[in-house]
Write an enzyme that holds these catalytic residues in place. Structure first.
Site, PDB file in Angstrom:
ATOM      1  N   HIS A 102      40.598  16.668 -68.482  1.00  0.00           N
ATOM      2  CA  HIS A 102      40.237  18.070 -68.354  1.00  0.00           C
ATOM      3  C   HIS A 102      39.639  18.404 -67.003  1.00  0.00           C
ATOM      4  O   HIS A 102      38.988  19.427 -66.820  1.00  0.00           O
ATOM      5  CB  HIS A 102      39.356  18.507 -69.522  1.00  0.00           C
ATOM      6  CG  HIS A 102      40.207  18.908 -70.692  1.00  0.00           C
ATOM      7  ND1 HIS A 102      41.286  18.145 -71.093  1.00  0.00           N
ATOM      8  CD2 HIS A 102      40.194  19.988 -71.501  1.00  0.00           C
ATOM      9  CE1 HIS A 102      41.879  18.755 -72.119  1.00  0.00           C
ATOM     10  NE2 HIS A 102      41.234  19.873 -72.380  1.00  0.00           N
ATOM     11  N   ASP A 167      30.269  23.666 -73.717  1.00  0.00           N
ATOM     12  CA  ASP A 167      30.778  24.776 -74.533  1.00  0.00           C
ATOM     13  C   ASP A 167      32.000  24.364 -75.347  1.00  0.00           C
ATOM     14  O   ASP A 167      32.327  25.005 -76.340  1.00  0.00           O
ATOM     15  CB  ASP A 167      31.203  25.946 -73.631  1.00  0.00           C
ATOM     16  CG  ASP A 167      30.028  26.578 -72.931  1.00  0.00           C
ATOM     17  OD1 ASP A 167      28.887  26.376 -73.386  1.00  0.00           O
ATOM     18  OD2 ASP A 167      30.261  27.273 -71.922  1.00  0.00           O
ATOM     19  N   GLU A 278      22.890  31.609 -73.328  1.00  0.00           N
ATOM     20  CA  GLU A 278      23.856  31.712 -72.232  1.00  0.00           C
ATOM     21  C   GLU A 278      24.013  33.187 -71.886  1.00  0.00           C
ATOM     22  O   GLU A 278      23.316  34.040 -72.441  1.00  0.00           O
ATOM     23  CB  GLU A 278      25.219  31.108 -72.632  1.00  0.00           C
ATOM     24  CG  GLU A 278      25.238  29.593 -72.653  1.00  0.00           C
ATOM     25  CD  GLU A 278      26.650  28.998 -72.585  1.00  0.00           C
ATOM     26  OE1 GLU A 278      27.625  29.742 -72.360  1.00  0.00           O
ATOM     27  OE2 GLU A 278      26.759  27.760 -72.771  1.00  0.00           O
TER      28      GLU A 278
HETATM   29  C1  LIG Z   1      37.938  24.255 -71.644  1.00  0.00           C
HETATM   30  C2  LIG Z   1      36.861  23.504 -70.894  1.00  0.00           C
HETATM   31  C3  LIG Z   1      35.538  23.814 -71.097  1.00  0.00           C
HETATM   32  C4  LIG Z   1      34.539  23.129 -70.427  1.00  0.00           C
HETATM   33  N1  LIG Z   1      33.240  23.447 -70.671  1.00  0.00           N
HETATM   34  C5  LIG Z   1      32.268  22.761 -70.039  1.00  0.00           C
HETATM   35  C6  LIG Z   1      30.902  23.060 -70.282  1.00  0.00           C
HETATM   36  O1  LIG Z   1      30.565  23.944 -71.069  1.00  0.00           O
HETATM   37  N2  LIG Z   1      29.964  22.344 -69.630  1.00  0.00           N
HETATM   38  C7  LIG Z   1      30.291  21.331 -68.784  1.00  0.00           C
HETATM   39  O2  LIG Z   1      29.387  20.689 -68.269  1.00  0.00           O
HETATM   40  N3  LIG Z   1      31.561  21.047 -68.508  1.00  0.00           N
HETATM   41  C8  LIG Z   1      32.555  21.744 -69.118  1.00  0.00           C
HETATM   42  N4  LIG Z   1      33.853  21.448 -68.839  1.00  0.00           N
HETATM   43  C9  LIG Z   1      34.149  20.504 -67.765  1.00  0.00           C
HETATM   44  C10 LIG Z   1      34.181  19.064 -68.221  1.00  0.00           C
HETATM   45  O3  LIG Z   1      32.864  18.556 -68.243  1.00  0.00           O
HETATM   46  C11 LIG Z   1      35.019  18.284 -67.226  1.00  0.00           C
HETATM   47  O4  LIG Z   1      36.352  18.697 -67.388  1.00  0.00           O
HETATM   48  C12 LIG Z   1      34.917  16.807 -67.348  1.00  0.00           C
HETATM   49  O5  LIG Z   1      35.771  16.269 -66.359  1.00  0.00           O
HETATM   50  C13 LIG Z   1      35.220  16.214 -68.715  1.00  0.00           C
HETATM   51  O6  LIG Z   1      36.585  16.145 -68.996  1.00  0.00           O
HETATM   52  P1  LIG Z   1      37.292  14.804 -69.485  1.00  0.00           P
HETATM   53  O7  LIG Z   1      36.489  14.102 -70.498  1.00  0.00           O
HETATM   54  O8  LIG Z   1      38.681  15.170 -69.827  1.00  0.00           O
HETATM   55  O9  LIG Z   1      37.247  13.880 -68.177  1.00  0.00           O
HETATM   56  P2  LIG Z   1      38.396  13.594 -67.104  1.00  0.00           P
HETATM   57  O10 LIG Z   1      38.816  14.866 -66.511  1.00  0.00           O
HETATM   58  O11 LIG Z   1      39.443  12.750 -67.698  1.00  0.00           O
HETATM   59  O12 LIG Z   1      37.562  12.745 -66.047  1.00  0.00           O
HETATM   60  C14 LIG Z   1      36.601  13.349 -65.213  1.00  0.00           C
HETATM   61  C15 LIG Z   1      36.126  12.353 -64.139  1.00  0.00           C
HETATM   62  O13 LIG Z   1      35.351  11.327 -64.757  1.00  0.00           O
HETATM   63  C16 LIG Z   1      35.977  10.076 -64.627  1.00  0.00           C
HETATM   64  N5  LIG Z   1      35.871   9.432 -65.936  1.00  0.00           N
HETATM   65  C17 LIG Z   1      36.515   9.755 -67.083  1.00  0.00           C
HETATM   66  N6  LIG Z   1      36.108   8.946 -68.078  1.00  0.00           N
HETATM   67  C18 LIG Z   1      35.187   8.115 -67.550  1.00  0.00           C
HETATM   68  C19 LIG Z   1      34.406   7.047 -68.068  1.00  0.00           C
HETATM   69  N7  LIG Z   1      34.490   6.678 -69.342  1.00  0.00           N
HETATM   70  N8  LIG Z   1      33.573   6.409 -67.229  1.00  0.00           N
HETATM   71  C20 LIG Z   1      33.461   6.765 -65.931  1.00  0.00           C
HETATM   72  N9  LIG Z   1      34.185   7.743 -65.384  1.00  0.00           N
HETATM   73  C21 LIG Z   1      35.034   8.418 -66.187  1.00  0.00           C
HETATM   74  C22 LIG Z   1      37.414  10.354 -64.225  1.00  0.00           C
HETATM   75  O14 LIG Z   1      37.955   9.297 -63.450  1.00  0.00           O
HETATM   76  C23 LIG Z   1      37.262  11.623 -63.419  1.00  0.00           C
HETATM   77  O15 LIG Z   1      36.875  11.346 -62.115  1.00  0.00           O
HETATM   78  C24 LIG Z   1      34.877  22.119 -69.494  1.00  0.00           C
HETATM   79  C25 LIG Z   1      36.213  21.816 -69.271  1.00  0.00           C
HETATM   80  C26 LIG Z   1      37.203  22.496 -69.961  1.00  0.00           C
HETATM   81  C27 LIG Z   1      38.625  22.164 -69.691  1.00  0.00           C
END
Ligand SMILES: Cc1cc2nc3c(=O)[nH]c(=O)nc-3n(C[C@H](O)[C@H](O)[C@H](O)COP(=O)(O)OP(=O)(O)OC[C@H]3O[C@@H](n4cnc5c(N)ncnc54)[C@H](O)[C@@H]3O)c2cc1C
Ligand SMILES: *[C@@H]1O[C@H](CO)[C@@H](O)[C@H](O)[C@H]1NC(C)=O
Ligand SMILES: *[C@@H]1O[C@H](CO)[C@@H](O)[C@H](O)[C@H]1NC(C)=O
Ligand SMILES: *[C@@H]1O[C@H](CO)[C@@H](O)[C@H](O)[C@H]1NC(C)=O
Length: 529
Positions: A102, A167, A278
């Site tokens: 994401h 969120d 919020e």
């Molecule tokens: C619809 C939506 C709503 C959101 N709402 C919020 C919100 O309210 N508050 C907020 O703070 N954020 C929010 N986010 C952002 C979210 O925190 C980031 O997208 C974050 O990257 C988490 O997504 P992911 O788990 O898919 O991680 P990825 O996008 O897969 O990874 C993010 C980063 O972390 C690294 N990573 C992934 N897993 C690990 C691991 N296990 N150990 C170490 N590094 C790792 C990856 O290499 C990359 O660099 C939102 C995102 C979306 C799409």
């Protein structure tokens, strides 16, 4: 036999990667063939293709292989292998942990490298995504690849829940802890990274280490908010509290920014307050993308927007109070008492009651709606800023209504956070003021022209901050040069880069953040602006 077929597959995969993206000039045989795992490697075209995508939908970099680890030992074996052979000083491989993908700008991608599918870790090897330990100091041990929605469901079975949220819950534990994890509970409990008791981490040398405030404390703090640069989180121990059954959910509107922000700050600095605070900005909004994240009232999701704004910019204050059936009367009185102190437009009070799970998972409802009309998997030119309180008024005056004439392509969130709830030993970067605001421009771009328009407006906002000397920090930061990253980290840069030398000396991990570059690694910036 197995090893030679891996080798062959890898060869094909890299050739394919080259053909599809033109970032890889020639097929290269990658020395991963001797890697033995409980889980598996995938060279499947569709796996490689989905590992090259993210929520941002702005660019794609194909990996050479997707590893589906079944255990932390698999994650360690993969990283160790790359560290010793495939990476090495002369090697070119990098490793990206991918949570739910994401990210917005390829942060979880690895061009021609290894993508570790962390969701497989949560599902693999008979491990449950989360194990709850009840008691006075209850906590949950969650897989780094677990989705928060699954952590919540497991915790609720024991009547418990984590305290601080995002969120949207279809994000992974490791992914949000690598950023910060902020939502309407953060004013009180701090971001998610302030609610972690212990981590199990695989470092850039492929070593599995437990860390906490007490044990390997520097690694612990480095990894929290560390943008994946220092280690891969395979397990996180997260503090729990007794879960409420219900939530009273309230929204009110303001037309005066100063009253809105003063009321928000009053609520987020008082002992007696709501459990969630919020806010969002409404600028002449129309259309389905507005209702993103506002599945407030099932009968009438954008009820608030029917209020006749007379062309003004409106500010919506959103609050929630947790309660159980037996406390409904005292909680209602508390809500009334708090509301009586606020200066919202009297006719704009909207309230509903939902279960705690429905409240926390509210954005998923919008996701399903948007998916059903093909408006989820489109480009998301999001911009997230932490704006210091001393300049939030200047920021609002210039941006809402002047730079931005409407927000018909998605919501704009705006709410205050308290620095005291953040731990300055972590890697997270926030403004140097006691109170700062999260301002999140969450645009969707259904067409090329709307994408260009959104990017142009984002730029204007950034240029304004620059010109006006507003010392904001990007959240979910995206920069393309090391100079910009240095400026982002400011006086934390030395600590950040020293930690990198200690925990990931060959720059193997999370190359998609583009902070450090593996010597010789394939990376093409041509797809990214
Ligand atoms: C619809 C939506 C709503 C959101 N709402 C919020 C919100 O309210 N508050 C907020 O703070 N954020 C929010 N986010 C952002 C979210 O925190 C980031 O997208 C974050 O990257 C988490 O997504 P992911 O788990 O898919 O991680 P990825 O996008 O897969 O990874 C993010 C980063 O972390 C690294 N990573 C992934 N897993 C690990 C691991 N296990 N150990 C170490 N590094 C790792 C990856 O290499 C990359 O660099 C939102 C995102 C979306 C799409
Ligand atoms: C980390 O801690 C867990 C329990 O808290 C333990 O089972 C595991 O063996 C530890 N790992 C290491 C590498 O010390
Ligand atoms: C609000 O949006 C409508 C429809 O897009 C547009 O016609 C109108 O001019 C806008 N009003 C303002 C004040 O920008
Ligand atoms: C963190 O904050 C404390 C208390 O304000 C201060 O003493 C310390 O120097 C800060 N540490 C860092 C690394 O900034």
């Amino acid at each position: 036999m197995q090893s030679s077929s891996y080798f062959l597959h890898l060869f094909v995969a890299v050739a394919l990667a080259g053909a599809a993206t033109m970032h890889v000039s020639a097929p290269v045989a990658l020395p991963l063939g001797s890697l033995r795992l409980e889980g598996r490697l995938s060279f499947d075209e569709s796996d490689l293709s989905s590992a090259s995508r993210d929520f941002g939908n702005r660019g794609r970099l194909l990996p050479a292989v997707v590893v589906r680890p079944a255990s932390a030992a698999d994650v360690a074996a993969t990283v160790r292998h790359v560290f010793r052979q495939g990476g090495g000083r002369s090697g070119t491989l990098t490793v990206a942990a991918r949570g739910h993908g994401h990210s917005l700008h390829g942060q979880a991608q690895a061009a021609g490298g290894v993508v570790l599918s962390m969701e497989s870790l949560a599902a693999g090897g008979g491990m449950t995504p989360a194990v709850v330990w009840p008691g006075a100091e209850a906590y949950v041990d969650a897989s780094g690849g677990a989705l928060w929605i699954d952590v919540l469901r497991e915790s609720l079975k024991q009547g418990m829940a984590p305290k601080s949220w995002t969120d949207y819950l279809h994000l992974t534990v490791g992914g949000t802890l690598s950023n910060a994890g902020v939502s309407g509970q953060a004013f009180r409990h701090g971001p998610q990274i302030s609610n972690v008791l212990q981590l199990e981490v695989v470092t850039g040398q492929g070593e599995v280490m437990n860390c906490s405030d007490k044990e390997n404390a520097d690694l612990f703090h480095a990894v929290l908010g560390g943008l994946g640069q220092f280690g891969i989180i395979t397990r996180a121990r997260i503090a729990l509290e007794p879960a409420p059954k219900m939530v009273k959910w309230t929204r009110v509107l303001y037309s005066d920014f100063r009253s809105f922000m003063e009321d928000q700050e009053m609520l987020t600095s008082s002992m007696e307050s709501f459990d969630y605070v919020e806010g969002f900005v409404i600028i002449n909004r129309t259309g389905i993308l507005n209702s993103w994240r506002s599945s407030f009232d099932p009968q009438d999701p954008v009820r608030a927007s029917k209020f006749d704004s007379g062309g003004r910019v409106l500010f919506c204050l959103e609050m929630a109070t947790n309660f159980n059936r037996e406390e409904v009367e005292s909680k209602n009185k508390q809500v009334e008492r708090l509301l009586s102190k606020l200066r919202y437009i009297p006719s704009t009070l909207f309230q509903s009651e939902v279960s705690y799970l429905e409240f926390l998972d509210r954005v998923h409802v919008s996701e399903l709606k948007l998916r059903s009309v093909g408006l989820w998997e489109i480009p998301h030119p999001w911009l997230n800023l932490f704006v210091p309180r001393s300049r939030i008024h200047d920021f609002a005056r210039e941006v809402f209504g002047k730079i931005l004439k409407d927000n018909s392509n998605g919501p704009i969130l705006l709410y205050p956070l308290n620095r005291i709830k953040w731990d300055n030993r972590t890697s997270a970067v926030i403004p140097d003021e006691e109170i700062f605001y999260l301002v999140a421009f969450l645009s969707s771009a259904p067409s090329q022209s709307s994408l260009e328009q959104a990017l142009k407006l984002n730029n204007e906002v950034l240029e304004f901050c620059n010109r006006a000397g507003i010392r904001m920090k990007q959240y979910l930061p995206h920069y393309t040069t090391q100079e910009e990253w240095r400026a982002h980290f400011g006086d934390q840069w030395d600590r950040f880069s020293q930690r990198k030398e200690i925990y990931d000396p060959l720059n193997i991990l999370a190359p998609g953040q583009r902070i450090f570059h593996k010597a010789g690694a394939r990376f093409s910036s041509s797809t990214w602006q």
